[in-house]
Design a protein around this motif. Sequence first.
Motif, short mmCIF file in Angstrom:
data_model
loop_
_atom_site.label_atom_id
_atom_site.label_comp_id
_atom_site.label_asym_id
_atom_site.label_seq_id
_atom_site.Cartn_x
_atom_site.Cartn_y
_atom_site.Cartn_z
N ALA A 62 0.82 -1.18 -0.01
CA ALA A 62 -0.05 -0.20 0.04
C ALA A 62 0.84 1.14 -0.01
N ALA A 63 2.01 1.16 0.82
CA ALA A 63 2.99 2.37 0.81
C ALA A 63 3.79 2.45 -0.57
N LEU A 64 3.93 1.41 -0.97
CA LEU A 64 4.77 1.25 -2.20
C LEU A 64 3.87 2.26 -3.40
N TYR A 65 2.54 1.70 -3.49
CA TYR A 65 1.79 2.32 -4.62
C TYR A 65 1.39 3.50 -4.24
N ALA A 66 1.30 3.97 -3.16
CA ALA A 66 1.02 5.57 -2.80
C ALA A 66 2.45 6.14 -3.15
N GLY A 67 3.56 5.63 -3.10
CA GLY A 67 4.79 6.47 -3.30
C GLY A 67 5.02 6.39 -4.96
#
Length: 314
Positions: free
Chosen positions: A211-216
């Motif tokens: 989730a953090a990856l795709y937000a970044g």
Amino acid sequence: MSASHEALWSIGEFAERAGATVKSVRFYSDRGLLPEAFRSGGGHRRYGPEALERLRLIRSLRALDLSLPEVRRVLEDEDAAGRVLEEAVASRLRELGSELKTLRWREAALRLVQECPAAERAGRLRLLGAVSTPPSTASLARFWRVWLPPRMPARATAAFLEVAVPQLPDEPAPAQVLAFAGLHAMTTAPCPEGRQPQPEVHRVAGAHGAAALYAGLAEAYEIAGPQLRRARNPYPGEALDAYVAAYASAYGSQDTREFRRLLAARLATGPRLDRYWELTAVVLTLPDGRPEPTPGSADDWLRAALERDNAQAA
């Protein structure tokens, strides 16, 4: 007959004054929408001037394509008539919008079949026949839900789907209809090995890390977007830094020169969805317009920027 009754009209006279048929007057009367003022001793209906205004209002509402229940609500709720009418009209406008979109997609599909070579018609008909009208992007959303890591937070999934699933044009060109039909076929076809290949980073990061990856990544794509629109060649900079930082966080690493070399190697061997993004760009791009950036084209641009950065460092 009294003087008051002399001002009343028979159903035939009333229909003639109203410019309507006797059948339609009787229809609205039988349903309680058009009350009669009086009945003669022989049971014949009589209507007065107030009924004439009422019938004119009914016909105006029906001309707007409002249903009989909606007409009844407007007529019977005098205090809220304005609100009821506004809601009914808004509802019908939404329905008409959907109907118009359906007709425009059908028209573009027919042109697509009409303009293609005869040898390709059967294949195109099969492709187009699998797409519902009005078209739905549900198959694309299902495709990505399988692609994403299991148990990824709902909010993160929704944010990703918002950028990964294209908004369909209301007035498509034939090429856009063909591209969407291709997307539908691609996302509904069974995977050769039963499941889509997953990027290595999904396994490493887990659901919350992904989730953090795709937000970044979304942030990096947004920064890169203006460069793609200007057709600038890939180059190291703010967008690439955000891109690498997203992956470094997912892998539990730091943005170092060594990590950038390892990341380029990992990305080069990961699964690709180039065809999906190529078709998505066609769906999003206006006829004769410059191709709209997609997450796929932004990712390609950033990978090329990463390769250039590594080459310069070497």
